[in-house]
Design a protein around this motif. Structure first.
Motif, mmCIF file in Angstrom:
data_model
loop_
_atom_site.group_PDB
_atom_site.id
_atom_site.type_symbol
_atom_site.label_atom_id
_atom_site.label_comp_id
_atom_site.label_asym_id
_atom_site.label_seq_id
_atom_site.Cartn_x
_atom_site.Cartn_y
_atom_site.Cartn_z
ATOM 1 N N TYR A 147 0.827 -1.209 0.000
ATOM 2 C CA TYR A 147 0.000 0.000 0.000
ATOM 3 C C TYR A 147 0.861 1.259 0.000
ATOM 4 O O TYR A 147 0.592 2.211 -0.752
ATOM 5 N N SER A 193 -12.941 -3.874 -2.197
ATOM 6 C CA SER A 193 -11.507 -3.599 -2.203
ATOM 7 C C SER A 193 -11.045 -3.115 -3.577
ATOM 8 O O SER A 193 -10.256 -2.172 -3.693
ATOM 9 N N THR A 220 -12.334 0.391 -4.236
ATOM 10 C CA THR A 220 -11.580 1.369 -3.449
ATOM 11 C C THR A 220 -10.284 1.741 -4.161
ATOM 12 O O THR A 220 -9.934 2.916 -4.287
ATOM 13 N N ARG A 221 -9.585 0.720 -4.622
ATOM 14 C CA ARG A 221 -8.341 0.987 -5.355
ATOM 15 C C ARG A 221 -8.633 1.797 -6.618
ATOM 16 O O ARG A 221 -7.918 2.766 -6.928
ATOM 17 N N ASN A 225 -9.297 5.520 -5.911
ATOM 18 C CA ASN A 225 -8.084 6.270 -5.599
ATOM 19 C C ASN A 225 -7.211 6.473 -6.834
ATOM 20 O O ASN A 225 -6.547 7.508 -6.975
ATOM 21 N N HIS A 270 -12.229 10.547 -0.125
ATOM 22 C CA HIS A 270 -11.924 9.117 -0.208
ATOM 23 C C HIS A 270 -12.383 8.333 1.010
ATOM 24 O O HIS A 270 -12.570 7.118 0.947
ATOM 25 N N ASP A 307 -13.061 4.439 1.197
ATOM 26 C CA ASP A 307 -12.070 3.623 1.905
ATOM 27 C C ASP A 307 -12.626 3.042 3.204
ATOM 28 O O ASP A 307 -12.393 1.874 3.521
ATOM 29 N N TYR A 308 -13.314 3.898 3.976
ATOM 30 C CA TYR A 308 -13.775 3.499 5.308
ATOM 31 C C TYR A 308 -15.191 4.017 5.555
ATOM 32 O O TYR A 308 -15.376 5.007 6.276
#
Length: 599
Positions: free
Chosen positions: A82, A171, A174-175, A178, A510, A514-515
């Protein structure tokens, strides 16, 4: 001096050294560690699967030690992948490694999921006896929390499927999100630049510059809005699906469980903060007066007062923060110097680098790393102080076992916000000019408002879009915009005019991707810090040593127990109101200083 020249900060070559983890993305040790840890996980399953309920305290400790040791390899590898990717999302090799590591972690989770499942189903009486045993003290709190998840766990085959699908599920989105933001370019002064470069202009003292920057941001975000809207919808649907499968009562419940707080406590926090939006409105009316403006627009929110328009080199920033931390406790300055001297920080803005800042804690056998996008403004100094607070917390908590070294997100923000407060107060003590003090205080208030009120407004936005996605189906960009503008305007009331252009600005945050549900933790941390700092000012003797002990405890106990040793009662219904009253008092002080300097 041109804008480009002004951003030469001395941080341009401040790049981290990740060789404490691996030598590079093609290091053969990565593949070796993957295969060895997967083999160990398979052996763990062969030895303990179906037997956890029969283990005595000694056997449970032995199993947990091996389980934790396997996870340590995974945490280190995931951190390296990461960290490498986040500073250059456009490098295919780094993206490929991140994907490979995520697939590896999925395989590892499938092999070890039986640990939590079987432990959660150990009969209550025996589980309590084991938890109380001194032999498992290094894992006690993890074992306690794991049992709280019992109502929301599925069968082992189902859990294995979810772990495997995560790689191509949220997941992956999310990538992708970004990377979309990392590669997006925004027009500024005839150049195509990363978002961070244009966001910086919102702090420019020239109103026309701020207005043009806002137009550029809106145009750039609109250009990628079809993609970001689809990503948001997909992530919202994915979370709704998993929440439904697990039986969580609301969209926020899984986050609250991870944060070791109940839904009711979070609702009380949200209610307390939204009930004091008048503090925000009162301040921004003062700011309009200080800026000599009849009406503030969204792009005016961060306009500095003339006396606050100062540039800070990287050398200035590190000196200021080190001095503030050292004045509180010399051990903290020592740790800050380790971050700087040992190259644990990556500071400059670069194409392809993700926005914002973070401190990444890895394992007790390694050390944290900090990523920034440093551009020489006062807020960048505070961001450095913030992330070093996280870094010190993560550094000290390595004294715990791996499973106890991390903290819930609520208390994770405590050290970072406390670090900002130390830095701010130290700078205020050294400044005698009332006009400069006023500018510094308004800057601090805006940071605190961003941490408390804005984060809760964003929580209200999240609540609106998660609820709407579950009840109405896929949302349009216009529906996202409407929810964003409403929840932001609710906070500012009649003190700031939100333009229609501002409606799309939800799409670069983000945290929502992300969260999900994370943002209220910032408000929790800020209000907790206000109470802690007030306690420090009342009784400074011995406070710093106790504070470091609190950070060293990591996540080894319930948040209310760890913080309780500092004399703070998180379960007091009036706790949140005390912190909000302190912010109200800071606005009163700003009003007093404004009168003193004749503004």
């Amino acid at each position: 001096m041109s804008e480009r020249e002004a951003t030469v900060t001395g941080a341009e070559e401040v790049a981290w050294d990740l060789t404490d983890l691996y030598q590079g993305v093609d290091d053969p040790a990565i593949e070796r560690d993957m295969q060895e840890s997967l083999a160990r996980a398979e052996k763990l399953a062969e030895q303990y699967k179906g037997r956890i309920a029969d283990l005595d305290a000694s056997g449970l400790r032995e199993m947990m030690a091996e389980f934790e040791s396997i996870l340590e390899v995974a945490y280190k590898m995931n951190g390296f992948a990461y960290l490498s990717w986040s500073v250059n999302t456009e490098d295919p090799a780094r993206g490929a490694l991140r994907q490979k590591v995520e697939e590896y972690i999925s395989s590892l989770q499938q092999q070890t999921v039986f640990v939590q499942l079987e432990w959660a189903n150990v009969p209550d009486e025996k589980a309590k006896s084991l938890i109380d045993s001194p032999e498992v003290a290094d894992y006690r709190h993890w074992l306690e929390v794991a049992r709280l998840r019992k109502p929301y766990l599925l069968t082992e085959p189902e859990e294995r499927i979810l772990a495997e699908k995560e790689v191509t599920g949220r997941s992956a989105w999310t990538r992708y999100f970004n990377e979309v933001l990392g590669s997006a370019r925004f027009e500024w002064e005839g150049e195509e630049v990363p978002l961070e470069r244009v966001l910086k202009q919102l702090y420019n003292p020239d109103r026309e510059v701020r207005r043009r920057a806002a137009k550029s941001i809106t145009a750039g975000l609109n250009e990628i809005s079809r993609t970001t809207t689809y990503i948001f919808n997909t992530v919202l649907a994915d979370k709704a699906s998993e929440d439904r499968l697990r039986g969580f009562p609301s969209w926020i419940s899984s986050r609250n469980l991870s944060n070791e707080v109940d839904d009711e406590s979070v609702e009380a926090l949200v209610k307390a903060v939204t009930g004091r939006y008048d503090i925000v409105a009162r301040y921004y009316k003062l700011k309009a007066r200080l800026l000599g403006l009849d009406e503030l627009y969204d792009y005016d929110r961060y306009a500095p007062l003339p006396t606050a328009d100062r540039f800070y080199s990287w050398e200035d920033a590190t000196r200021i923060v080190t001095q503030a931390y050292g004045a509180f406790h010399p051990r903290m300055a020592d740790i800050v110097n380790e971050f700087i001297e040992k190259r644990w920080i990556d500071a400059p803005v670069r194409p392809g680098k993700i926005g914002g800042a973070y401190s990444y804690g890895l394992t007790p056998s390694t050390h944290p790393y900090i990523m920034l996008n440093y551009q020489g403004q006062s807020r960048d100094v505070m961001t450095l102080a913030h992330e070093l607070g996280h870094g010190i917390h993560q550094y000290l908590s390595r004294a715990q076992s791996l499973l106890h070294s991390d903290t819930p997100l609520t208390t994770a923000e405590t050290a970072s916000v406390f670090g900002e407060m130390l830095t701010f107060q130290d700078m205020m003590r050294q400044e005698q000019d009332p006009a400069v003090r006023l500018a510094m205080l308004t800057g601090k208030l805006e940071d605190s408002f961003a941490t408390v009120f804005r984060q809760i407004a964003m929580n209200r936005f999240e609540d609106a879009i998660h609820t709407a996605r579950r009840e109405k189906g896929e949302l349009t960009v216009e529906q996202f915009n409407e929810a964003w503008l409403k929840t932001q305007q609710d906070m500012f009331q009649d003190s700031v005019t939100m333009t229609e252009d501002y409606g799309i600005w939800w799409s670069y945050v983000h945290h929502f991707i992300d969260y999900p549900g994370y943002v209220y933790a910032y408000a929790f941390g800020e209000l907790l810090v206000l109470a802690l700092y007030a306690r420090y000012e009342e009784s400074p003797d011995g406070f710093a040593d106790k504070y470091l002990e609190m950070l060293t405890a990591g996540g080894s106990d319930w948040p209310h127990e760890i913080v309780g040793k500092m004399g703070i009662n998180l379960r007091d219904p009036d706790f949140w109101s005390h912190g909000l009253d302190i912010l109200d008092g800071m606005v009163s002080e700003a009003e007093r200083l404004a009168d003193e300097v004749g503004q």
